[in-house]
Design a protein around this motif. Structure first.
Motif, PDB file in Angstrom:
ATOM      1  N   ILE A 155       5.072   9.495   4.426  1.00 18.81           N
ATOM      2  CA  ILE A 155       3.723   9.872   4.814  1.00 18.81           C
ATOM      3  C   ILE A 155       3.385   9.012   6.024  1.00 18.81           C
ATOM      4  O   ILE A 155       3.167   7.812   5.896  1.00 18.81           O
ATOM      5  CB  ILE A 155       2.697   9.593   3.682  1.00 18.81           C
ATOM      6  CG1 ILE A 155       3.235  10.070   2.322  1.00 18.81           C
ATOM      7  CG2 ILE A 155       1.354  10.194   4.004  1.00 18.81           C
ATOM      8  CD1 ILE A 155       3.446  11.551   2.192  1.00 18.81           C
ATOM      9  N   GLN A 156       3.401   9.587   7.207  1.00 17.41           N
ATOM     10  CA  GLN A 156       3.222   8.821   8.451  1.00 17.41           C
ATOM     11  C   GLN A 156       4.184   7.642   8.510  1.00 17.41           C
ATOM     12  O   GLN A 156       3.798   6.498   8.687  1.00 17.41           O
ATOM     13  CB  GLN A 156       1.777   8.330   8.575  1.00 17.41           C
ATOM     14  CG  GLN A 156       0.788   9.404   8.970  1.00 17.41           C
ATOM     15  CD  GLN A 156       0.858   9.749  10.455  1.00 17.41           C
ATOM     16  OE1 GLN A 156       1.233   8.921  11.272  1.00 17.41           O
ATOM     17  NE2 GLN A 156       0.494  10.947  10.798  1.00 17.41           N
TER      18      GLN A 156
ATOM     19  N   ASN B 237       5.291  13.596   8.577  1.00 19.81           N
ATOM     20  CA  ASN B 237       5.101  14.098   7.220  1.00 19.81           C
ATOM     21  C   ASN B 237       6.248  15.066   6.940  1.00 19.81           C
ATOM     22  O   ASN B 237       6.206  16.215   7.333  1.00 19.81           O
ATOM     23  CB  ASN B 237       3.749  14.794   7.081  1.00 19.81           C
ATOM     24  CG  ASN B 237       2.602  13.837   7.368  1.00 19.81           C
ATOM     25  OD1 ASN B 237       2.440  12.834   6.698  1.00 19.81           O
ATOM     26  ND2 ASN B 237       1.838  14.138   8.397  1.00 19.81           N
TER      27      ASN B 237
ATOM     28  N   ALA C 240       2.530  13.264  -2.360  1.00 19.76           N
ATOM     29  CA  ALA C 240       1.744  12.769  -1.232  1.00 19.76           C
ATOM     30  C   ALA C 240       0.357  12.298  -1.646  1.00 19.76           C
ATOM     31  O   ALA C 240      -0.187  11.357  -1.068  1.00 19.76           O
ATOM     32  CB  ALA C 240       1.632  13.852  -0.162  1.00 19.76           C
ATOM     33  N   LYS C 241      -0.216  12.919  -2.678  1.00 20.50           N
ATOM     34  CA  LYS C 241      -1.592  12.572  -3.043  1.00 20.50           C
ATOM     35  C   LYS C 241      -1.714  11.152  -3.587  1.00 20.50           C
ATOM     36  O   LYS C 241      -2.794  10.565  -3.576  1.00 20.50           O
ATOM     37  CB  LYS C 241      -2.132  13.569  -4.071  1.00 20.50           C
ATOM     38  CG  LYS C 241      -1.580  13.423  -5.477  1.00 20.50           C
ATOM     39  CD  LYS C 241      -2.224  14.394  -6.445  1.00 20.50           C
ATOM     40  CE  LYS C 241      -1.599  14.309  -7.831  1.00 20.50           C
ATOM     41  NZ  LYS C 241      -1.675  12.968  -8.432  1.00 20.50           N
TER      42      LYS C 241
ATOM     43  N   THR D 222      -0.022   8.591  -2.348  1.00 21.56           N
ATOM     44  CA  THR D 222       0.220   7.651  -1.256  1.00 21.56           C
ATOM     45  C   THR D 222      -0.986   7.663  -0.322  1.00 21.56           C
ATOM     46  O   THR D 222      -1.255   8.657   0.346  1.00 21.56           O
ATOM     47  CB  THR D 222       1.493   8.020  -0.466  1.00 21.56           C
ATOM     48  OG1 THR D 222       2.613   7.997  -1.349  1.00 21.56           O
ATOM     49  CG2 THR D 222       1.728   7.030   0.661  1.00 21.56           C
TER      50      THR D 222
ATOM     51  N   LEU E 284      -3.022   6.232   2.952  1.00 21.60           N
ATOM     52  CA  LEU E 284      -2.576   5.761   4.258  1.00 21.60           C
ATOM     53  C   LEU E 284      -3.635   4.906   4.946  1.00 21.60           C
ATOM     54  O   LEU E 284      -4.769   5.349   5.149  1.00 21.60           O
ATOM     55  CB  LEU E 284      -2.235   6.964   5.136  1.00 21.60           C
ATOM     56  CG  LEU E 284      -1.458   6.685   6.413  1.00 21.60           C
ATOM     57  CD1 LEU E 284      -0.061   6.171   6.098  1.00 21.60           C
ATOM     58  CD2 LEU E 284      -1.373   7.949   7.262  1.00 21.60           C
TER      59      LEU E 284
END
Length: 427
Positions: free
Chosen positions: A153-154, A166, A175-176, A178, A180
């Motif tokens: 993620i980034q 991504n 992803a949810k 993590t 950022l």
């Protein structure tokens, strides 16, 4: 220089390897041209398949602290290979290396060996979640912790080089969890803490970032993260895959004076062979199988060749602690020379440095996070990279990577690189 053999090898590799490589940054997509195929290396130099000789400023992306084909490591690997290359059973070497790691690194009691930095960071996150009973983690844009789903993620370095920070294949469900934040930006972290009370298991970061170029932490950044993690019951994880045993005997924790709850290692800890590790206090590590319920395993974890190489490398550091001072002095010398050489071009640039890590960014603004690194002039970097390559100096083939100096580099080598930089920019 001529790259006929490398070109032929790259064409052949493309038939059987995705993109012709086994790690994306090697493909030269960020800088163009044909990747250099290595034939052999010794000390500060490598020779490519066409017989061209280069001064090496990546040192296998960090692990070769004393240079290529370091004799104590070679002897250790050869000796171990004669006795068997893999057993899938315990050996005394694992304990010996673990005892040395624990004695060198502050704030850790136990260590688990794995096979890569990716595996180390992935396992550290799983253990942090199992220990805290929470699901979410905070990572920082541009920090690369390997290619496990939770980290893409980034991500920095290769993922940015290819324009897909991504990555496809990472599910929305992964992803949810993590969150950022921005490196060197405490406000972005504070906002996430407030929005997710009692849900965050860990904050993971490179204490000195190396995957968006070399970006040191600003004063107070790590100290405040440590304070907030203690207050909120969050584990602070230092990804020291790059910085461990490179910035100092005890890594970034020792050099910066910041205690992490868990540390991930790679690169130097394996002496050039595939080794990763994660370590923490006895209290945290007792949750790891077979002692606790958090599962992690690996057939080749603790491989005797890798353990022997790592032990030889860390023993060499213990015998020669002055290596860190020498490397820092050489890196500072290179920094001063590049400032002068690149300054004659009239192009705006910034040089970041910490210990034996350094990077050049073609930009007017300070480079302190992923966003400022991404605004650099990549066309200028490509020309600079190939100008140096044509003059026998091998740099990281991406503007988002740090150089890693090795102790086999002489000041004459550094002068050659500084002269090459000035000549490359003049054209």
């Amino acid at each position: 220089m001529r790259y006929q053999r490398s070109s032929a090898l790259f064409r052949a590799a493309n038939q059987v390897l995705p993109g012709g490589v086994n790690s994306p940054v090697r493909a030269f997509k960020a800088v163009g041209g044909v990747p250099v195929f290595v034939r052999e290396a010794s000390g500060a130099y490598f020779t490519d398949a066409d017989g061209n000789r280069f001064i090496d400023f990546i040192a296998s992306w960090g692990p070769l602290l004393f240079g290529h084909a370091f004799e104590p490591v070679l002897e250790a690997v050869i000796d171990r290979a004669r006795k068997g290359t893999s057993f899938g059973m315990p050996t005394a070497l694992e304990t010996e290396l673990a005892e040395l790691v624990v004695s060198m690194v502050p704030h850790i009691d136990k260590v688990r060996f794995v096979n890569s930095g990716t595996e180390a960071c992935m396992s550290a996150i799983r253990l942090a979640r199992g220990y805290t009973g929470r699901d979410k983690i905070i990572k920082f844009a541009g920090c690369y912790h390997g290619h496990a789903d939770a980290f893409l993620i980034q991500a920095g370095s290769g993922a940015v080089t290819f324009g897909s920070p991504n990555s496809p294949g990472v599910t929305a469900g992964t992803a949810k969890d993590t969150l950022l934040a921005n490196y060197n930006d405490l406000e972005s972290v504070e906002a996430l803490l407030k929005a997710n009370p009692g849900q965050i298991a860990a904050i993971i970061l490179e204490p000195v970032a190396g995957n968006m170029g070399c970006i040191p932490p600003e004063p107070g950044f790590l100290e405040t993260l440590r304070e907030w993690c203690t207050r909120e019951g969050i584990l602070l994880i230092f990804d020291e895959v790059m910085t461990g045993f490179r910035l100092g005997r005890g890594g970034a924790q020792e050099v910066l004076g910041i205690r992490a709850d868990m540390v991930a290692f790679g690169k130097v800890i394996g002496g050039g062979l595939p080794v990763g590790a994660f370590a923490a206090s006895r209290e945290i590590m007792r949750h790891l199988a077979p002692e606790g319920p958090v599962y992690q395993a690996g057939t080749l974890s603790g491989n005797p060749l890798a353990m022997g190489a790592g032990l030889a490398m860390l023993q060499a550091i213990e015998k020669d602690p002055g290596v860190f001072r020498r490397l820092e002095e050489k890196t500072a010398y290179l920094h001063r020379g590049l400032e002068e050489g690149l300054g004659k071009s009239g192009l705006p640039f910034r040089i970041n440095r910490f210990g034996s890590m350094i990077s050049v960014h073609f930009t007017e603004e300070p480079v302190r996070d992923f966003a400022s690194a991404a605004r650099g002039n990549n066309d200028a970097f490509r020309k600079y990279f190939h100008g140096m390559l044509d003059r026998g100096v091998y740099l990281p083939p991406s503007a988002f990577e740090s150089y890693f100096l090795n102790d086999a580099l002489t000041y004459e080598d550094l002068d050659v690189a500084i002269g090459a930089a000035g000549a490359a920019m003049a054209t």
